[in-house]
Write an enzyme that holds these catalytic residues in place. Structure first.
Site, short mmCIF file in Angstrom:
data_model
loop_
_atom_site.label_atom_id
_atom_site.label_comp_id
_atom_site.label_asym_id
_atom_site.label_seq_id
_atom_site.Cartn_x
_atom_site.Cartn_y
_atom_site.Cartn_z
N SER A 240 0.84 -1.19 0.00
CA SER A 240 0.00 0.00 0.00
C SER A 240 0.88 1.25 0.00
O SER A 240 1.71 1.42 -0.89
CB SER A 240 -0.96 -0.04 1.19
OG SER A 240 -2.01 0.87 1.04
N ASP B 126 -8.51 -7.12 -4.47
CA ASP B 126 -8.15 -5.77 -4.02
C ASP B 126 -8.72 -4.75 -4.98
O ASP B 126 -8.24 -4.58 -6.10
CB ASP B 126 -6.62 -5.66 -3.96
CG ASP B 126 -6.14 -4.32 -3.42
OD1 ASP B 126 -6.99 -3.43 -3.19
OD2 ASP B 126 -4.91 -4.17 -3.22
N HIS C 153 -7.80 -5.74 -0.04
CA HIS C 153 -6.53 -5.03 0.02
C HIS C 153 -5.67 -5.45 1.21
O HIS C 153 -4.45 -5.55 1.10
CB HIS C 153 -6.80 -3.52 0.09
CG HIS C 153 -5.58 -2.67 0.16
ND1 HIS C 153 -4.65 -2.61 -0.86
CD2 HIS C 153 -5.10 -1.84 1.15
CE1 HIS C 153 -3.68 -1.78 -0.54
NE2 HIS C 153 -3.93 -1.30 0.67
#
Length: 387
Positions: free
Chosen positions: A159, A325, A358
């Site tokens: 991320s 995701d 995610h």
């Protein structure tokens, strides 16, 4: 730079957990603003070998910190990536020297909006300059210099951490043997910017935010920050994962209340996530770090082409995405891979099949672990690294 410790006097593997590096020289940020004095808080795990070639930098995500493994001093819980980092783990502390730093702008020891201004002693608040992913990486580079490490074996993160990985590979390619960006992209999408703006507005709408001066005025915008966290947390999970975990199950009751209490388990869960988050995170740091993610765009910094960011790179890449995701979808990872291929970079790509969304990079995903372990093993062999 005049650090608090001399890099040449730091024994192999002897850097204390929870150390803080003081940077006493001015640091000029991408915005043009200058920090006259700054700090970066970090932890290390494992032993740095005699050649100083087995170091791996782990970059944390938006709400992470330097406590990647071991007991967190605030929450008392395990470190945020113990599935990945530790003895015998893919990032094996028995053979690698793991470094993790709290990012610039953070709130757990590194200089950020909650820090005192070195000249006035007052908390910066919104007088703290905006920071970028590049600023975070530049500060990490100072830490790596401080530790006497010329070249990192790998930089790893998911991320926002993945953004830092890409920035490292673009900004300091000669210092990164391998890069593992996970669940990320070379720029922040308009949808993600929109989600962040909703969260920021929730914080700033809290009357206790006090235009960012809540620390000086003895208040805390806990309600606004909790709502921001609730909204963001939904984006970290997939619909399948939410349905499997909660469905439409009621929370400690047999029938709906015809009111606005938490009738459903998912409501109670989100409220809990929000309130526990405010106990460990600073509201202004949340504003600054989300903004840093929004500004991230490698193409914009390299004449509109991501490939230009990695021209002639010798860094080896392993790009990893997750099928469910939707915050950083696989299409963005594929676009990154295509850009790397255009530079003839050595790149592997793994799309992990999972319905957990995610946050999969933080969870027990055997395919993820196998990919990281195999890739790092090949890099160790190619680099001739010994423990």
């Amino acid at each position: 730079m005049q650090p608090t410790e001399n890099p040449s006097t730091v024994p192999h593997g002897a850097v204390p957990h929870g150390a803080v590096l003081e940077v006493r020289e001015p640091v000029t940020l991408q915005s043009g603003e200058t920090l006259q004095r700054s700090h970066i808080a970090y932890t290390t795990h494992g032993t740095l070998n005699a050649a100083r070639t087995n170091a791996i930098l782990v970059c944390h995500a938006l709400t992470g910190d330097q406590y990647v493994t071991g007991r967190h001093p605030i929450t008392g819980k395990a470190g945020w990536w113990e599935t990945m980092v530790g003895p015998g783990a893919p990032l094996d502390t028995d053979t690698h020297f793991i470094i993790c730093a709290n990012v610039l702008g953070g709130c757990l020891g590194s200089t950020g909006p909650g820090s005192p201004h070195p000249e006035t002693g007052e908390v910066y608040g919104l007088n703290f300059p905006l920071v970028t992913i590049a600023d975070m990486v530049d500060m990490q580079r100072r830490l790596v210099d401080h530790l006497g490490i010329e070249r990192l074996l790998a930089v790893v993160g998911g991320s926002m951490g993945g953004m830092q990985v890409l920035q490292w590979a673009a900004r300091y390619p000669e210092r990164v043997a391998a890069a593992i960006p996970i669940a990320t992209s070379a720029r922040h999408s308009s949808q993600n910017i929109a989600f962040h703006e909703v969260g920021r507005q929730a914080v700033m709408a809290d009357p206790d935010w006090r235009s960012g001066r809540y620390m000086a005025e003895g208040t805390r915008p806990t309600k606004g920050l909790a709502v921001a966290r609730m909204g963001a947390h939904i984006t970290y999970m997939s619909d399948d994962a939410l349905h499997r975990k909660f469905g439409r199950s009621l929370q400690d009751k047999n029938a709906i209340s015809f009111g606005f209490d938490a009738d459903f388990q998912i409501e109670s869960y989100l409220r809990h996530q929000g309130m526990t988050f405010v106990d460990r995170f600073d509201a202004n740091s949340y504003l600054y770090l989300t903004r840093a993610m929004d500004y991230f765009d490698l193409a914009a910094d390299h004449d509109g082409k991501v490939a230009n960011a990695f021209a002639d790179t010798r860094t080896r890449f392993c790009v990893i995405s997750f099928t469910s995701d939707w915050l950083f979808p696989t299409s963005e990872s594929r676009a990154l891979v295509h850009a790397l291929n255009a530079t003839t970079a050595k790149v592997s790509f793994v799309e992990v099949e999972t319905d957990r969304g995610h946050d999969s990079f933080l969870l027990d995903e055997p395919e993820l672990f196998a990919a990281v372990r195999a890739f790092l093993s090949s890099v160790v062999t190619l680099e001739g690294v010994s423990p």
